[in-house]
Structure formats: C-alpha cells, structure tokens
Write a protein that holds these residues in place. Structure first.
Motif, mmCIF file in Angstrom:
data_model
loop_
_atom_site.group_PDB
_atom_site.id
_atom_site.type_symbol
_atom_site.label_atom_id
_atom_site.label_comp_id
_atom_site.label_asym_id
_atom_site.label_seq_id
_atom_site.Cartn_x
_atom_site.Cartn_y
_atom_site.Cartn_z
ATOM 1 N N GLY A 261 117.337 9.836 65.339
ATOM 2 C CA GLY A 261 117.337 9.901 66.790
ATOM 3 C C GLY A 261 117.554 8.513 67.357
ATOM 4 O O GLY A 261 117.346 7.500 66.671
ATOM 5 N N PHE A 262 117.963 8.467 68.619
ATOM 6 C CA PHE A 262 118.252 7.187 69.270
ATOM 7 C C PHE A 262 117.705 7.200 70.688
ATOM 8 O O PHE A 262 118.194 7.938 71.545
ATOM 9 C CB PHE A 262 119.763 6.938 69.319
ATOM 10 C CG PHE A 262 120.422 6.870 67.975
ATOM 11 C CD1 PHE A 262 120.598 5.654 67.336
ATOM 12 C CD2 PHE A 262 120.865 8.034 67.366
ATOM 13 C CE1 PHE A 262 121.212 5.601 66.092
ATOM 14 C CE2 PHE A 262 121.483 7.988 66.123
ATOM 15 C CZ PHE A 262 121.657 6.766 65.479
ATOM 16 N N TYR B 86 109.919 13.728 69.617
ATOM 17 C CA TYR B 86 110.043 12.690 68.593
ATOM 18 C C TYR B 86 110.400 11.330 69.179
ATOM 19 O O TYR B 86 109.919 10.296 68.709
ATOM 20 C CB TYR B 86 111.082 13.102 67.553
ATOM 21 C CG TYR B 86 110.587 14.137 66.578
ATOM 22 C CD1 TYR B 86 109.657 13.811 65.594
ATOM 23 C CD2 TYR B 86 111.059 15.450 66.637
ATOM 24 C CE1 TYR B 86 109.201 14.766 64.697
ATOM 25 C CE2 TYR B 86 110.606 16.414 65.741
ATOM 26 C CZ TYR B 86 109.674 16.066 64.776
ATOM 27 O OH TYR B 86 109.224 17.011 63.888
ATOM 28 N N GLY B 87 111.265 11.304 70.187
ATOM 29 C CA GLY B 87 111.657 10.027 70.763
ATOM 30 C C GLY B 87 110.502 9.302 71.425
ATOM 31 O O GLY B 87 110.308 8.099 71.219
ATOM 32 N N LEU C 36 113.472 11.421 62.599
ATOM 33 C CA LEU C 36 112.768 12.528 63.235
ATOM 34 C C LEU C 36 111.491 12.900 62.499
ATOM 35 O O LEU C 36 110.449 13.101 63.095
ATOM 36 C CB LEU C 36 113.691 13.751 63.357
ATOM 37 C CG LEU C 36 114.408 13.871 64.709
ATOM 38 C CD1 LEU C 36 115.380 12.734 64.913
ATOM 39 C CD2 LEU C 36 115.120 15.203 64.829
ATOM 40 N N SER C 37 111.579 13.030 61.191
ATOM 41 C CA SER C 37 110.378 13.359 60.410
ATOM 42 C C SER C 37 110.625 12.997 58.968
ATOM 43 O O SER C 37 111.762 12.800 58.530
ATOM 44 C CB SER C 37 110.042 14.853 60.527
ATOM 45 O OG SER C 37 110.987 15.634 59.826
ATOM 46 N N LYS C 38 109.556 12.917 58.185
ATOM 47 C CA LYS C 38 109.668 12.559 56.773
ATOM 48 C C LYS C 38 110.440 13.617 55.996
ATOM 49 O O LYS C 38 111.028 13.338 54.959
ATOM 50 C CB LYS C 38 108.276 12.371 56.175
ATOM 51 C CG LYS C 38 107.510 11.187 56.741
ATOM 52 C CD LYS C 38 106.147 11.063 56.109
ATOM 53 C CE LYS C 38 105.389 9.860 56.681
ATOM 54 N NZ LYS C 38 104.021 9.740 56.098
ATOM 55 N N ARG C 39 110.423 14.832 56.484
ATOM 56 C CA ARG C 39 111.094 15.924 55.789
ATOM 57 C C ARG C 39 112.561 16.046 56.160
ATOM 58 O O ARG C 39 113.275 16.885 55.625
ATOM 59 C CB ARG C 39 110.376 17.247 56.095
ATOM 60 C CG ARG C 39 108.974 17.329 55.500
ATOM 61 C CD ARG C 39 108.286 18.614 55.928
ATOM 62 N NE ARG C 39 108.034 18.621 57.368
ATOM 63 C CZ ARG C 39 107.473 19.639 58.023
ATOM 64 N NH1 ARG C 39 107.134 20.733 57.361
ATOM 65 N NH2 ARG C 39 107.278 19.563 59.321
ATOM 66 N N SER C 40 113.025 15.221 57.079
ATOM 67 C CA SER C 40 114.428 15.300 57.488
ATOM 68 C C SER C 40 115.017 13.894 57.582
ATOM 69 O O SER C 40 115.357 13.420 58.649
ATOM 70 C CB SER C 40 114.563 16.021 58.832
ATOM 71 O OG SER C 40 113.789 15.364 59.819
ATOM 72 N N ALA D 260 115.536 13.693 71.155
ATOM 73 C CA ALA D 260 114.764 14.637 70.337
ATOM 74 C C ALA D 260 113.474 15.121 70.994
ATOM 75 O O ALA D 260 112.516 15.463 70.301
ATOM 76 C CB ALA D 260 114.453 14.015 68.969
ATOM 77 N N GLU D 261 113.458 15.169 72.326
ATOM 78 C CA GLU D 261 112.297 15.759 73.005
ATOM 79 C C GLU D 261 112.218 17.245 72.721
ATOM 80 O O GLU D 261 111.128 17.787 72.484
ATOM 81 C CB GLU D 261 112.418 15.512 74.513
ATOM 82 C CG GLU D 261 111.195 15.933 75.332
ATOM 83 C CD GLU D 261 111.280 17.368 75.861
ATOM 84 O OE1 GLU D 261 110.307 17.832 76.481
ATOM 85 O OE2 GLU D 261 112.315 18.023 75.645
#
Length: 315
Positions: free
Chosen positions: A98-99, A174-175, A89-93, A168-169
């Motif tokens: 996600g798939f 993100y997706g 999802l992100s560099k911080r998490s 992850a919309e």
C-alpha cells in the motif's frame, strides 16, 4: 411559563427555522469550487478504475494526489520521500503493498503541534464489467483534503497540519494503521485527527454528520459552534443517520473509518461525513450522482471545522 399554544408556536417556528436551514444549498465562496469539483471528477473517473489497492488505477490516483501536493506547495517528511509512505498490508500478503501520500504545512506559531487531516483514496476497483467509481466513497474526502491543503497553504494556521491520503482503508484501515505505527513525529505532538469520509451525499435534508472522541465536551462545543454557521445541517453523531436494510450489519461509526486507528492510540478525532445511502459500494456511486451544491457546502464546512480546531482550547 408558556401556555401550551404558545409553546406549540415556538416549537413550530424552531422546526421551520431548522428545516429552512437544512434546505439551504449555498456556497460562501471559501474554497476554489472549480478546482474542488475538478479534483472530485478526476479521482472518480473511469481512468482511475475504482482505485483498488494494488491496481493500475490506484497508482494513477496516487500520482495525481502526489502531483497536487507538489503544486499546492506541501512539504514532505524525510521518512516519506516525495510524500510516499510504502507499507505492507499484512504478514500473510507480502506481495501486497500500500502507499500513503503524506505532506504537511508548518504552523505560524505552534509549529511543533500538529493536526492531521486524513481521507482514504482507495475504493473497490472493478468487478467484472462493473467499475466501482467511489465518487462519494471517498473521492469526495480526498478532493476536500486537497482543497483544505490549498487553503492552509494560502492563509496559514497556527498549528502545523499534516495531510494524509491513506491507502487500503477498505481492506481494514491498513494505511492509517501503518501511519500510526511509523509516525514521522512524536505521537504526543498530534493534537487532533480530522477524518473526511463520504462528503458527497446529504440526502433530502442536506445533512452532514460528525462523530468525535467519546466524552470530549470541547469537541462537542466545536461542532455546535460550526453548526451555527454551516450552510447545511451539521449533525452531532453519525448514529442519527439513516441505516438501510440492505446492509446486514450495523455500522459502528467510531470504528468505521481511519479515525479508529488514531482513537486506538489515544489521539482525539473528529470524523466528518455523510451517512450510508443506496449507492454506497455500488457502481452508481459516480460523479454524475454527486449533488455538487451540497458537496461544496460540505467541503466548506470541513474548512470551518479545521479553522475552529486550530483555535480549539484543548489544543
């Protein structure tokens, strides 16, 4: 020149015809309606627990969509074995994954050119004792995507079609962003994105909205042509939809869903969906509150749009 009274009658007749068309609730029988409704019911059921990214409910929804892709007969790209594209999802998490589920059908004559049909399958999950089922947002879009995939598998289209169910919309597209960042094909081979989000709520006037790439006259004409045959009110421009005072910020419809990720890299898009409504992002957005007659017509309209896009001159 029309006399004022004659003009009044003409306008009145036009308005009556437009209202009568909006009042229609019918099906052309273009899709497998039983399967469409069953897919919607399954994706918005309690066992899916609101499909929040990273939850057991999300995994159940993913396996269901993956199974339907296999049953329909979609192919998968070597980059995404068994239809699955995993992403962070992100560099911080780093613990959040996600798939996306990605399949495709080869075109009958223009197989090197692609239309991408997208719909996000994630929603808000559970909060305390409340389940946010997400029937309209966006089980409706995913069930329609599956119906369209079945129809393309049955009939074929000139262009190849990618069917993309994104994760992850709700957390920030993100997706869709991950798909664009790691495309299995050349970006220039993607001719159009048709994004389906919230097709189950048409209000009293049975309105479905479309927003498309700014200034694209041919897409505008495509929507106009489909509107003439659709069994509901197909409106050009989400900005004409009703906004509710319960939402503290205005909706930027050009960035409101996954089509924004395509638009950002210059890929034309056509966003199909309803406006916001009082059940939006509440536990009342459930299967029981979906108007099935309207939803079937909305899904059929999405099929008409995909067919029209397949012969869209710019493609």
């Amino acid at each position: 020149m029309f006399k004022p009274f004659g003009l009044f009658i003409l306008i009145s007749c036009f308005c009556f015809q437009a209202y009568a068309k909006c009042a229609l609730r019918q099906s052309y029988g273009l899709l497998n309606e039983g399967l469409l409704i069953n897919d919607l019911a399954t994706l918005s059921s309690a066992q899916m627990s609101g499909r929040k990214t990273g939850t057991i409910g999300s995994a159940k929804a993913r396996r269901f969509i993956q199974s339907r892709f296999k049953t329909i007969g979609l192919a998968y790209f070597s980059e995404y074995p068994e239809f699955i594209q995993q992403f962070q999802l992100s560099k911080r998490s780093s613990d959040k994954q996600g798939f996306n589920i990605v399949g495709w059908i080869k075109g009958t004559s223009d197989e090197q050119q692609f239309i991408v049909v997208s719909a996000h399958y994630d929603h808000l999950g559970e909060k305390g004792r409340h389940v946010y089922y997400g029937a309209d947002d966006n089980a409706s879009g995913v069930a329609t995507l599956l119906a369209l995939a079945s129809k393309v598998s049955e009939l074929g289209l000139a262009h190849s079609v990618i069917f993309l169910a994104t994760d992850a919309e709700e957390k920030g597209l993100y997706g869709a962003k991950a798909f664009i960042k790691n495309l299995p094909i050349n970006k220039n081979a993607i001719l159009l994105n048709i994004n389906l989000d919230m097709l189950g709520e048409g209000g009293r006037r049975n309105k479905l909205y479309t927003t498309f790439s700014r200034g694209d006259e041919q897409l505008a004409k495509l929507v106009e042509n489909v509107a003439d045959t659709a069994a509901l009110c197909l409106i050009s421009g989400h900005w004409k939809s009703r906004n509710f005072s319960q939402f503290k910020q205005k909706f930027n419809w050009r960035k409101a869903s996954d089509h924004a990720a395509f638009s950002k890299v210059g890929i034309p898009y056509l966003f199909v969906g309803g406006g916001v409504h009082t059940r939006y992002h509440t536990p009342k957005d459930n299967f029981e509150n979906i108007n099935q007659d309207f939803y079937i017509s909305a899904a059929e309209t999405a099929w008409l749009i995909l067919q029209a896009a397949d012969s869209y001159q710019a493609l």
